[in-house]
Design a protein around this motif. Structure first.
Motif, PDB file in Angstrom:
ATOM      1  N   ILE A 160     -14.640   0.149 -18.186  1.00 33.09           N
ATOM      2  CA  ILE A 160     -14.956   0.834 -16.931  1.00 33.09           C
ATOM      3  C   ILE A 160     -15.519   2.198 -17.301  1.00 33.09           C
ATOM      4  O   ILE A 160     -14.910   2.939 -18.076  1.00 33.09           O
ATOM      5  N   VAL A 161     -16.689   2.511 -16.764  1.00 32.14           N
ATOM      6  CA  VAL A 161     -17.342   3.790 -17.035  1.00 32.14           C
ATOM      7  C   VAL A 161     -17.372   4.584 -15.735  1.00 32.14           C
ATOM      8  O   VAL A 161     -17.804   4.076 -14.702  1.00 32.14           O
ATOM      9  N   GLN A 162     -16.914   5.834 -15.807  1.00 31.30           N
ATOM     10  CA  GLN A 162     -16.964   6.730 -14.653  1.00 31.30           C
ATOM     11  C   GLN A 162     -18.030   7.776 -14.901  1.00 31.30           C
ATOM     12  O   GLN A 162     -17.875   8.654 -15.744  1.00 31.30           O
ATOM     13  N   ILE A 163     -19.127   7.654 -14.150  1.00 32.47           N
ATOM     14  CA  ILE A 163     -20.269   8.560 -14.245  1.00 32.47           C
ATOM     15  C   ILE A 163     -20.242   9.454 -13.005  1.00 32.47           C
ATOM     16  O   ILE A 163     -19.987   8.958 -11.902  1.00 32.47           O
ATOM     17  N   PRO A 164     -20.511  10.759 -13.163  1.00 37.11           N
ATOM     18  CA  PRO A 164     -20.510  11.640 -11.982  1.00 37.11           C
ATOM     19  C   PRO A 164     -21.410  11.099 -10.866  1.00 37.11           C
ATOM     20  O   PRO A 164     -22.494  10.582 -11.117  1.00 37.11           O
ATOM     21  N   ASP A 165     -20.931  11.210  -9.642  1.00 38.89           N
ATOM     22  CA  ASP A 165     -21.654  10.805  -8.431  1.00 38.89           C
ATOM     23  C   ASP A 165     -21.766   9.292  -8.253  1.00 38.89           C
ATOM     24  O   ASP A 165     -22.560   8.827  -7.432  1.00 38.89           O
ATOM     25  N   LEU A 166     -21.021   8.512  -9.018  1.00 38.18           N
ATOM     26  CA  LEU A 166     -21.020   7.058  -8.868  1.00 38.18           C
ATOM     27  C   LEU A 166     -19.584   6.551  -8.848  1.00 38.18           C
ATOM     28  O   LEU A 166     -18.700   7.157  -9.452  1.00 38.18           O
ATOM     29  N   PRO A 167     -19.349   5.445  -8.168  1.00 40.10           N
ATOM     30  CA  PRO A 167     -18.018   4.835  -8.268  1.00 40.10           C
ATOM     31  C   PRO A 167     -17.827   4.284  -9.681  1.00 40.10           C
ATOM     32  O   PRO A 167     -18.815   4.084 -10.406  1.00 40.10           O
ATOM     33  N   PRO A 168     -16.592   4.047 -10.106  1.00 38.09           N
ATOM     34  CA  PRO A 168     -16.378   3.465 -11.439  1.00 38.09           C
ATOM     35  C   PRO A 168     -17.155   2.153 -11.586  1.00 38.09           C
ATOM     36  O   PRO A 168     -17.190   1.328 -10.680  1.00 38.09           O
ATOM     37  N   LEU A 169     -17.804   1.986 -12.738  1.00 38.67           N
ATOM     38  CA  LEU A 169     -18.631   0.808 -12.990  1.00 38.67           C
ATOM     39  C   LEU A 169     -17.971  -0.080 -14.033  1.00 38.67           C
ATOM     40  O   LEU A 169     -17.632   0.369 -15.122  1.00 38.67           O
ATOM     41  N   HIS A 226     -29.020  -3.595 -10.072  1.00 43.05           N
ATOM     42  CA  HIS A 226     -28.368  -2.912 -11.179  1.00 43.05           C
ATOM     43  C   HIS A 226     -27.659  -1.685 -10.617  1.00 43.05           C
ATOM     44  O   HIS A 226     -28.250  -0.920  -9.851  1.00 43.05           O
ATOM     45  N   PRO A 227     -26.401  -1.467 -10.990  1.00 41.98           N
ATOM     46  CA  PRO A 227     -25.601  -0.427 -10.327  1.00 41.98           C
ATOM     47  C   PRO A 227     -26.043   1.007 -10.559  1.00 41.98           C
ATOM     48  O   PRO A 227     -25.682   1.878  -9.784  1.00 41.98           O
ATOM     49  N   ILE A 228     -26.828   1.296 -11.597  1.00 38.00           N
ATOM     50  CA  ILE A 228     -27.195   2.701 -11.828  1.00 38.00           C
ATOM     51  C   ILE A 228     -28.678   2.991 -11.626  1.00 38.00           C
ATOM     52  O   ILE A 228     -29.127   4.102 -11.882  1.00 38.00           O
ATOM     53  N   THR A 229     -29.436   2.039 -11.124  1.00 36.74           N
ATOM     54  CA  THR A 229     -30.873   2.240 -10.940  1.00 36.74           C
ATOM     55  C   THR A 229     -31.178   3.441 -10.054  1.00 36.74           C
ATOM     56  O   THR A 229     -31.981   4.309 -10.415  1.00 36.74           O
ATOM     57  N   ASP A 230     -30.554   3.524  -8.885  1.00 37.35           N
ATOM     58  CA  ASP A 230     -30.806   4.646  -7.972  1.00 37.35           C
ATOM     59  C   ASP A 230     -30.353   5.971  -8.576  1.00 37.35           C
ATOM     60  O   ASP A 230     -31.020   6.993  -8.430  1.00 37.35           O
ATOM     61  N   TRP A 231     -29.226   5.966  -9.277  1.00 35.39           N
ATOM     62  CA  TRP A 231     -28.713   7.175  -9.917  1.00 35.39           C
ATOM     63  C   TRP A 231     -29.709   7.683 -10.953  1.00 35.39           C
ATOM     64  O   TRP A 231     -29.993   8.874 -11.017  1.00 35.39           O
ATOM     65  N   LEU A 232     -30.251   6.767 -11.757  1.00 27.93           N
ATOM     66  CA  LEU A 232     -31.244   7.162 -12.757  1.00 27.93           C
ATOM     67  C   LEU A 232     -32.502   7.722 -12.107  1.00 27.93           C
ATOM     68  O   LEU A 232     -33.073   8.709 -12.579  1.00 27.93           O
ATOM     69  N   ALA A 233     -32.939   7.126 -11.008  1.00 25.29           N
ATOM     70  CA  ALA A 233     -34.130   7.606 -10.307  1.00 25.29           C
ATOM     71  C   ALA A 233     -33.888   9.011  -9.745  1.00 25.29           C
ATOM     72  O   ALA A 233     -34.747   9.895  -9.863  1.00 25.29           O
TER      73      ALA A 233
END
Length: 128
Positions: free
Chosen positions: A77-86, A109-116
């Protein structure tokens, strides 16, 4: 350039532009473009938690580095700022680094929008 890559991939030439000793592709081609990202993360691998940093990311996963030795396990499980745990899958690990792949969630993909969002924020900072 695009056709060169297709030709190299079709002939088993890796990203470094050479064949492996066995004549096959000793370098696996990446499915997703990796972006350098540096931000703090929390990572749970098995029953252990690690404080670390995200080193790079793509739509399909991330590379993390930690201050302590990583003990491999299947659940991540990875916790990245501004995202729910992945939830992800440990693809590889070395002493203090690990690669985590994320499965599709509802076809995305769960982090596509975050990366954009991150890329556009970095572009604005570069213009200032």
């Amino acid at each position: 350039m695009f056709m060169e890559k297709l030709t190299r991939d079709a002939h088993g030439v890796g990203e470094a532009g050479r064949l492996g000793e066995d004549g096959g592709n000793s370098f696996r081609a990446r499915r997703f473009e990796r972006l350098d990202v540096r931000c703090p993360v929390r990572v749970r691998i098995g029953n252990r938690q690690y404080a670390g940093y995200l080193d790079n990311a793509s739509d399909g996963g991330v590379k993390v580095s930690t201050g302590s030795r990583i003990i491999p396990a299947c659940k991540v499980i990875v916790q990245i700022p501004d995202l729910p745990p992945l939830r992800g899958e440990l693809r590889w690990s070395s002493e203090r680094e690990a690669g985590v792949a994320f499965p599709l969630v509802d076809g995305f993909h769960p982090i596509t929008d975050w990366l954009a969002r991150r890329a556009s924020a970095d572009a604005v900072r570069d213009e200032e």
